[in-house]
Motif scaffolding. Structure first.
Motif, PDB file in Angstrom:
ATOM      1  N   GLU A  31     -15.094 -15.018 -53.050  1.00  0.00           N
ATOM      2  CA  GLU A  31     -15.106 -15.829 -51.832  1.00  0.00           C
ATOM      3  C   GLU A  31     -16.061 -15.326 -50.751  1.00  0.00           C
ATOM      4  OE1 GLU A  31     -11.029 -16.250 -50.633  1.00  0.00           O
ATOM      5  OE2 GLU A  31     -10.775 -18.014 -51.896  1.00  0.00           O
ATOM      6  N   ASP A  32     -16.474 -14.063 -50.829  1.00  0.00           N
ATOM      7  CA  ASP A  32     -17.415 -13.577 -49.813  1.00  0.00           C
ATOM      8  C   ASP A  32     -18.854 -13.576 -50.325  1.00  0.00           C
ATOM      9  OD1 ASP A  32     -17.238 -11.525 -51.611  1.00  0.00           O
ATOM     10  OD2 ASP A  32     -16.573 -10.004 -50.174  1.00  0.00           O
ATOM     11  N   ALA A  33     -19.134 -14.358 -51.377  1.00  0.00           N
ATOM     12  CA  ALA A  33     -20.486 -14.480 -51.900  1.00  0.00           C
ATOM     13  C   ALA A  33     -21.394 -15.146 -50.878  1.00  0.00           C
ATOM     14  CB  ALA A  33     -20.479 -15.272 -53.202  1.00  0.00           C
ATOM     15  N   ASP A  34     -22.687 -14.969 -51.037  1.00  0.00           N
ATOM     16  CA  ASP A  34     -23.668 -15.574 -50.145  1.00  0.00           C
ATOM     17  C   ASP A  34     -23.499 -17.091 -50.107  1.00  0.00           C
ATOM     18  OD1 ASP A  34     -26.378 -15.407 -48.654  1.00  0.00           O
ATOM     19  OD2 ASP A  34     -26.745 -16.869 -50.255  1.00  0.00           O
ATOM     20  N   THR A  65     -13.422 -18.533 -40.844  1.00  0.00           N
ATOM     21  CA  THR A  65     -13.707 -18.734 -42.263  1.00  0.00           C
ATOM     22  C   THR A  65     -13.495 -20.185 -42.682  1.00  0.00           C
ATOM     23  OG1 THR A  65     -11.458 -17.986 -42.808  1.00  0.00           O
ATOM     24  CG2 THR A  65     -13.215 -16.349 -42.910  1.00  0.00           C
ATOM     25  N   LEU A  66     -12.619 -20.915 -41.981  1.00  0.00           N
ATOM     26  CA  LEU A  66     -12.446 -22.335 -42.278  1.00  0.00           C
ATOM     27  C   LEU A  66     -13.716 -23.106 -41.956  1.00  0.00           C
ATOM     28  CD1 LEU A  66     -10.765 -24.786 -43.085  1.00  0.00           C
ATOM     29  CD2 LEU A  66      -9.894 -24.872 -40.739  1.00  0.00           C
ATOM     30  N   ALA A  67     -14.293 -22.834 -40.791  1.00  0.00           N
ATOM     31  CA  ALA A  67     -15.530 -23.520 -40.406  1.00  0.00           C
ATOM     32  C   ALA A  67     -16.648 -23.198 -41.384  1.00  0.00           C
ATOM     33  CB  ALA A  67     -15.923 -23.119 -38.988  1.00  0.00           C
ATOM     34  N   ARG A  68     -16.731 -21.937 -41.784  1.00  0.00           N
ATOM     35  CA  ARG A  68     -17.749 -21.531 -42.767  1.00  0.00           C
ATOM     36  C   ARG A  68     -17.560 -22.273 -44.077  1.00  0.00           C
ATOM     37  NH1 ARG A  68     -17.339 -18.011 -47.078  1.00  0.00           N
ATOM     38  NH2 ARG A  68     -19.249 -16.916 -47.736  1.00  0.00           N
ATOM     39  N   PHE A  69     -16.314 -22.371 -44.526  1.00  0.00           N
ATOM     40  CA  PHE A  69     -16.059 -22.976 -45.833  1.00  0.00           C
ATOM     41  C   PHE A  69     -16.218 -24.492 -45.793  1.00  0.00           C
ATOM     42  CE2 PHE A  69     -13.313 -23.852 -49.620  1.00  0.00           C
ATOM     43  CZ  PHE A  69     -14.147 -23.225 -50.525  1.00  0.00           C
ATOM     44  N   GLN A  70     -15.860 -25.123 -44.680  1.00  0.00           N
ATOM     45  CA  GLN A  70     -16.088 -26.565 -44.544  1.00  0.00           C
ATOM     46  C   GLN A  70     -17.577 -26.877 -44.628  1.00  0.00           C
ATOM     47  OE1 GLN A  70     -13.923 -27.067 -40.857  1.00  0.00           O
ATOM     48  NE2 GLN A  70     -12.392 -28.370 -41.852  1.00  0.00           N
ATOM     49  N   ASN A  71     -18.376 -26.033 -44.034  1.00  0.00           N
ATOM     50  CA  ASN A  71     -19.830 -26.207 -44.098  1.00  0.00           C
ATOM     51  C   ASN A  71     -20.324 -26.116 -45.541  1.00  0.00           C
ATOM     52  OD1 ASN A  71     -22.635 -26.263 -43.036  1.00  0.00           O
ATOM     53  ND2 ASN A  71     -22.655 -24.116 -43.699  1.00  0.00           N
ATOM     54  N   ILE A  72     -19.748 -25.176 -46.309  1.00  0.00           N
ATOM     55  CA  ILE A  72     -20.118 -25.044 -47.722  1.00  0.00           C
ATOM     56  C   ILE A  72     -19.734 -26.302 -48.487  1.00  0.00           C
ATOM     57  CG2 ILE A  72     -19.583 -23.799 -49.861  1.00  0.00           C
ATOM     58  CD1 ILE A  72     -19.252 -21.262 -48.149  1.00  0.00           C
ATOM     59  N   LEU A  73     -18.509 -26.746 -48.312  1.00  0.00           N
ATOM     60  CA  LEU A  73     -18.035 -27.914 -49.051  1.00  0.00           C
ATOM     61  C   LEU A  73     -18.825 -29.166 -48.707  1.00  0.00           C
ATOM     62  CD1 LEU A  73     -14.168 -27.323 -48.768  1.00  0.00           C
ATOM     63  CD2 LEU A  73     -15.572 -27.067 -50.828  1.00  0.00           C
ATOM     64  N   GLU A  74     -19.194 -29.307 -47.458  1.00  0.00           N
ATOM     65  CA  GLU A  74     -19.943 -30.490 -47.028  1.00  0.00           C
ATOM     66  C   GLU A  74     -21.303 -30.572 -47.716  1.00  0.00           C
ATOM     67  OE1 GLU A  74     -19.994 -32.782 -42.802  1.00  0.00           O
ATOM     68  OE2 GLU A  74     -20.534 -30.664 -42.786  1.00  0.00           O
ATOM     69  N   ARG A  75     -21.857 -29.431 -48.074  1.00  0.00           N
ATOM     70  CA  ARG A  75     -23.193 -29.387 -48.679  1.00  0.00           C
ATOM     71  C   ARG A  75     -23.159 -29.366 -50.206  1.00  0.00           C
ATOM     72  NH1 ARG A  75     -25.686 -24.383 -45.538  1.00  0.00           N
ATOM     73  NH2 ARG A  75     -27.519 -24.850 -46.841  1.00  0.00           N
ATOM     74  N   ILE A  76     -21.970 -29.321 -50.775  1.00  0.00           N
ATOM     75  CA  ILE A  76     -21.830 -29.359 -52.241  1.00  0.00           C
ATOM     76  C   ILE A  76     -21.630 -30.802 -52.681  1.00  0.00           C
ATOM     77  CG2 ILE A  76     -20.310 -28.734 -54.158  1.00  0.00           C
ATOM     78  CD1 ILE A  76     -19.815 -26.061 -52.777  1.00  0.00           C
TER      79      ILE A  76
END
Length: 285
Positions: A31-34, A65-76
Motif C-alpha cells: 500500500e505504500d508503493a509509489d 491517506t484517503l485523499a491520496r488513495f481516492q486520487n489513485i483510484l480516480e486515475r485507474i
C-alpha cells in the motif's frame, strides 16, 4: 486475466498464491508503493484488487491517506474491486462511504453491516489455505489463543489464565506453517467473542479448521447459515461459563478421540472455502 493486487495483510500471500493457482497473471504491490507506479501498472491490467489502501489508526492519517488513495483510484481505468476484510465500525464506516463511488464492486466480510444498510455491497467471507501441521514441542499447550489481548478480551483470558495456568498459552504473530503446527500441537484452539457478532467473524474459524485444529468458537447465527454445524465441525459457546465448561470437558483424556473426529470433519467441511473458491466467486462478477 492480469491483476494488480494491492496487498496489505498477512493473508496477502495466500491470496496471491490462490490467484496464480487459478491461472491469472498477478502483480503484487504494497500500500505504500509509489503512486505513479500503482497507476501505471493498474492501467495495463484487467483488474485492480485491494483490501483497503488507507491507514485508519487516527483521524489525520485517515484523511491524508484517503485523499491520496481516492486520487489513485480516480486515475485507474481498469475494473476496481475492494474486498474489505474488517468489521465496519469507527473510521471504517466513513471510509466505505467515501470510497464506494470510486470502485466497480465492493465485497464485505461484515454481513451485519450489509443487513443494516441498503447499499450495493456483496457479502464474501474470507477463505483459508489447507495445510498439514506437525507436532512442535515448543508450541505445546492444552489451550491456545492466537492474537492480541485488548478490551473485554482481557477479562476472559485473565480468567482462563488463573484457572489453567501454564496449560493456557497466547501466541502473537504466528502464521502459515507455524500456525498449522500449533493446530497440530495444541489440544484446543479458542476464539474470543470480541469483535464478532452474529454476521461478522474473523478468519480464525476457517484458518484453524483448515489446519486441522480443534476449535471452540463463539455461537453465531451467520455460521449456521454458512453451513457450519456446532458439535460436528467445531464446539460453540455463548458465555464465559460455556467456554470454561467446554474446555474442561474436552481436556479430559476420554475426549481425545472426539477432538480428533471433530477436527477432521471441520477440515473436510472448510475445504469448500479455500481462497481459490472465494476468488472464483469474486471474479465471476
Amino acid at each position: 486475466m492480469k491483476i494488480l493486487y494491492l496487498q496489505n495483510s498477512f493473508l496477502g500471500k495466500e491470496i496471491e498464491k490462490a490467484l496464480k493457482n487459478l491461472g491469472h497473471k498477478v502483480i503484487v504491490l504494497n500500500e505504500d508503493a509509489d503512486v505513479q507506479n500503482i497507476i501505471d501498472i493498474a492501467n495495463k491490467s484487467d483488474l485492480f484488487l485491494f483490501h483497503k489502501g488507507v491507514k485508519a489508526e487516527g483521524h489525520f492519517d485517515f484523511q491524508v491517506t484517503l485523499a491520496r488513495f481516492q486520487n489513485i483510484l480516480e486515475r485507474i481505468k481498469c475494473k476496481k474491486v475492494l474486498w474489505f476484510m474488517e468489521r465496519v465500525w469507527g473510521l471504517n464506516e466513513p471510509y466505505l462511504d467515501e470510497i464506494k463511488s470510486f470502485v466497480d464492486k465492493i465485497y464485505l466480510t461484515d454481513g451485519t453491516f450489509i443487513r443494516q444498510n441498503q447499499e450495493d455491497f456483496t457479502f464474501l467471507p474470507v477463505g483459508a489455505e489447507l495445510r498439514e501441521g506437525k507436532y512442535n514441542k515448543e508450541l505445546e499447550c492444552d489451550v491456545a489463543f492466537t492474537g492480541q489481548i485488548y478490551g473485554i478480551r482481557s477479562f476472559v483470558f485473565n480468567s482462563l489464565k488463573q484457572k489453567l495456568g501454564r496449560k493456557f498459552r497466547i501466541f502473537n504473530n504466528i502464521w502459515e506453517q507455524d500456525f498449522a503446527d500449533l493446530c497440530a500441537t495444541a489440544k484446543i484452539i479458542i476464539d474470543p467473542k470480541f469483535p464478532s457478532n452474529d454476521f461478522y467473524w474473523t478468519n480464525r474459524i476457517y484458518q484453524t479448521l483448515a489446519c486441522g485444529g480443534f476449535l471452540i468458537h463463539p455461537r453465531l447465527q451467520g455460521l449456521i447459515e454458512e453451513g457450519f454445524i456446532a458439535g460436528e465441525h467445531y464446539i460453540d459457546y455463548s458465555s464465559i461459563e460455556d467456554l470454561e465448561f467446554a474446555i474442561e470437558s474436552f481436556l479430559k483424556p476420554e475426549a481425545e478421540e472426539a477432538r480428533k473426529q471433530i477436527a477432521k470433519k471441520g477440515k473436510e467441511f472448510v475445504s469448500q472455502f479455500t481462497w481459490e473458491e472465494r476468488l472464483k466467486t469474486l471474479l465471476k462478477a
